[in-house]
Motif scaffolding. Sequence first.
Motif, PDB file in Angstrom:
ATOM      1  N   PHE A  29     -10.663  -1.100  -0.106  1.00 41.97           N
ATOM      2  CA  PHE A  29     -10.952   0.762   0.542  1.00 41.97           C
ATOM      3  C   PHE A  29     -10.940   0.235   1.928  1.00 41.97           C
ATOM      4  O   PHE A  29     -10.082  -0.624   2.525  1.00 41.97           O
ATOM      5  CB  PHE A  29     -12.991   1.317   0.731  1.00 41.97           C
ATOM      6  CG  PHE A  29     -13.903  -0.153   1.201  1.00 41.97           C
ATOM      7  CD1 PHE A  29     -14.069  -0.562   2.291  1.00 41.97           C
ATOM      8  CD2 PHE A  29     -14.192  -1.957  -0.225  1.00 41.97           C
ATOM      9  CE1 PHE A  29     -15.013  -1.330   3.153  1.00 41.97           C
ATOM     10  CE2 PHE A  29     -15.611  -2.451   0.732  1.00 41.97           C
ATOM     11  CZ  PHE A  29     -14.991  -2.602   1.921  1.00 41.97           C
ATOM     12  N   ARG A  62      -6.968   1.433  -5.071  1.00 40.71           N
ATOM     13  CA  ARG A  62      -7.704   1.902  -3.577  1.00 40.71           C
ATOM     14  C   ARG A  62      -8.691   2.622  -3.776  1.00 40.71           C
ATOM     15  O   ARG A  62      -8.032   4.132  -4.530  1.00 40.71           O
ATOM     16  CB  ARG A  62      -6.376   2.604  -2.499  1.00 40.71           C
ATOM     17  CG  ARG A  62      -7.330   3.080  -1.206  1.00 40.71           C
ATOM     18  CD  ARG A  62      -6.105   2.977  -0.114  1.00 40.71           C
ATOM     19  NE  ARG A  62      -7.114   3.963   1.039  1.00 40.71           N
ATOM     20  CZ  ARG A  62      -6.413   3.647   2.157  1.00 40.71           C
ATOM     21  NH1 ARG A  62      -5.338   3.281   1.955  1.00 40.71           N
ATOM     22  NH2 ARG A  62      -7.818   4.105   3.412  1.00 40.71           N
ATOM     23  N   ILE A  63     -10.425   2.713  -3.368  1.00 35.57           N
ATOM     24  CA  ILE A  63     -10.777   3.622  -3.590  1.00 35.57           C
ATOM     25  C   ILE A  63     -11.487   4.766  -2.575  1.00 35.57           C
ATOM     26  O   ILE A  63     -11.330   3.951  -1.409  1.00 35.57           O
ATOM     27  CB  ILE A  63     -11.797   2.797  -4.683  1.00 35.57           C
ATOM     28  CG1 ILE A  63     -13.092   2.274  -3.803  1.00 35.57           C
ATOM     29  CG2 ILE A  63     -11.473   2.637  -6.101  1.00 35.57           C
ATOM     30  CD1 ILE A  63     -14.480   1.738  -4.217  1.00 35.57           C
ATOM     31  N   THR A  64     -11.970   5.390  -2.514  1.00 35.65           N
ATOM     32  CA  THR A  64     -12.817   6.484  -1.498  1.00 35.65           C
ATOM     33  C   THR A  64     -13.744   6.164  -1.857  1.00 35.65           C
ATOM     34  O   THR A  64     -14.357   6.847  -2.658  1.00 35.65           O
ATOM     35  CB  THR A  64     -12.328   8.451  -1.440  1.00 35.65           C
ATOM     36  OG1 THR A  64     -12.315   8.005  -3.015  1.00 35.65           O
ATOM     37  CG2 THR A  64     -10.409   8.185  -1.206  1.00 35.65           C
ATOM     38  N   GLY A 116      -6.542   6.871  -1.958  1.00 33.17           N
ATOM     39  CA  GLY A 116      -7.132   6.858  -3.010  1.00 33.17           C
ATOM     40  C   GLY A 116      -7.831   7.125  -4.172  1.00 33.17           C
ATOM     41  O   GLY A 116      -7.194   8.936  -4.305  1.00 33.17           O
ATOM     42  N   ASN A 120       0.277   6.087  -0.919  1.00 31.25           N
ATOM     43  CA  ASN A 120      -0.178   6.790  -1.077  1.00 31.25           C
ATOM     44  C   ASN A 120       0.588   7.649  -2.227  1.00 31.25           C
ATOM     45  O   ASN A 120       0.543   8.575  -2.842  1.00 31.25           O
ATOM     46  CB  ASN A 120      -1.350   7.668  -0.917  1.00 31.25           C
ATOM     47  CG  ASN A 120      -0.007   8.876   0.096  1.00 31.25           C
ATOM     48  OD1 ASN A 120       0.466   7.818   1.168  1.00 31.25           O
ATOM     49  ND2 ASN A 120      -0.250  10.025   0.388  1.00 31.25           N
ATOM     50  N   HIS A 155       0.646  -1.197  -0.100  1.00 27.13           N
ATOM     51  CA  HIS A 155       0.142   0.084   0.151  1.00 27.13           C
ATOM     52  C   HIS A 155       0.835   1.473  -0.131  1.00 27.13           C
ATOM     53  O   HIS A 155       2.722   1.376  -0.133  1.00 27.13           O
ATOM     54  CB  HIS A 155      -0.940   0.286   1.727  1.00 27.13           C
ATOM     55  CG  HIS A 155      -1.624  -0.888   1.458  1.00 27.13           C
ATOM     56  ND1 HIS A 155      -3.245  -0.496   0.346  1.00 27.13           N
ATOM     57  CD2 HIS A 155      -2.110  -2.138   1.979  1.00 27.13           C
ATOM     58  CE1 HIS A 155      -3.986  -1.855   0.189  1.00 27.13           C
ATOM     59  NE2 HIS A 155      -3.403  -2.451   1.725  1.00 27.13           N
ATOM     60  N   ASP A 171      -2.704   3.464  -6.024  1.00 27.08           N
ATOM     61  CA  ASP A 171      -3.384   5.089  -4.780  1.00 27.08           C
ATOM     62  C   ASP A 171      -3.638   5.981  -5.896  1.00 27.08           C
ATOM     63  O   ASP A 171      -5.137   7.030  -5.458  1.00 27.08           O
ATOM     64  CB  ASP A 171      -2.391   5.121  -4.407  1.00 27.08           C
ATOM     65  CG  ASP A 171      -3.179   6.920  -3.469  1.00 27.08           C
ATOM     66  OD1 ASP A 171      -3.080   6.506  -1.818  1.00 27.08           O
ATOM     67  OD2 ASP A 171      -2.915   7.879  -3.588  1.00 27.08           O
TER      68      ASP A 171
END
Length: 434
Positions: free
Chosen positions: A203, A152-154, A175, A107, A105, A128
């Motif tokens: 998520f 990765r989504i928001t 995300g 960002n 992971h 991200d």
Amino acid sequence: MYNHIHVKNGHLFIEDCDAAELAHRFKTPLYVLSEASIREKCTRIREGFLDKYDRTYAAYASKALMTTALAKLVHQEGFYMDVVSGGELYTALNADFPSDQIIFHGNNKSPEELEFALKRHVGRIVVDNLDELKLLSQMCNAFNRKAGILFRITPGVNSATHAYISTGKKDSKFGLPLDEDILFPAIQFAIEDPMLDFYGFHFHVGSQLFDNTAHVKAAEVTLELMRVVRERFNYTVPEMNCGGGFGIKYTKDDEPKDVTYFTDAVMAVIEQFCETHQFPRPRIFIEPGRYLIGEAGVTLYTIGSVKEIPNIKTYVAVDGGMSDNIRTALYQAKYEATPIDQPFSETSQEVTLCGKCCETGDILIEHLPLPEVHVGEVIAVFATGAYNYSMASHYNKHRIPAMVLVNGDAAYEIIEREQYSDLTRFDRIPDHLK
Ligand SMILES: Cc1ncc(COP(=O)(O)O)c(C=O)c1O
């Protein structure tokens, strides 16, 4: 309050280890971890989720606490590993953690970190943002390595927790938002790029949650997204990662739920959706960090001063502070503590438990009820396993405490105590100052 904490003959025990002996043998400040507590949480996840639903996986979110020994334990328990940096990845690999069971992971992964992950065949990279997607694709070509990716989504849900640990909102540094012109071109790119295996969506809605609403809503949003992806691109997304965030007991006011409270609710939504839309049920991952490790930790500190300010308050100062536990200063986290030689005895005062760092905000616990305590006594602060050592710093050139793993009546040092010489190890002196 916790299964691994007992009182015997007026002493505090962590499993079968007398906290006073631990403090004497390993010195303070000291992080102590109960192996039984960690394994019990792993068992709960295994029995309540992994064994209950097929094609389900749990990855330990190592940002909560990462050491080589812990990575070994997590692997023994059959969990995957979530890492967010080259350093966490290095530590996992240093523990011989299988790289195909690592999820990467972050960002803002650097080219160096992505190269490290690709060369070591990390199983999943959670992309991200669009810059990372482009960079990753180029690097896959450059190194002739394929990458398994998720986005990765928001999902645009709010979670009931401190703003700093609420991460599923649209306004987040983590995300991709679900916007048509942002997410969908990225999905198309991932599907079409021969060097990328597009696994699905991830998520993480927030941390220290006692309510499953955000997880359920995020799962619904993600399922709908998967349906649209199938319709538009004729592509069946095979995987969904629901993140972590399952709350734990820091104080007696916390009433955490079992992990099944979250996973059963999410699985019900997923299974129902898949049946209704004749969708093969995706592989489902969860990523608990705090849930596995938080309650297992106890920090032992020695009291160095008891300062009564008449008609105001009493400060009890210990030999650690925000340099080993910044959570109170950072987001007003709450903890409980007791003196180990008179554990849970009747209290006669409320004090402020503070550290020894040069910051007014260096407070560990406000309004801590205590019996009368004296200089030299050892205090145990509970539930310090997650986001304490992993967020520790050398502020004021304090040494980061050692860490001990307790198993029954045995205690193993898994992080050695730092020496002063460790603090200047990387210092260099330019010639003109020599
Ligand atoms: C992507 C991701 N997964 C898992 C976690 C673990 O969260 P927790 O320790 O609350 O379970 C986090 C925490 O920030 C996260 O960002």
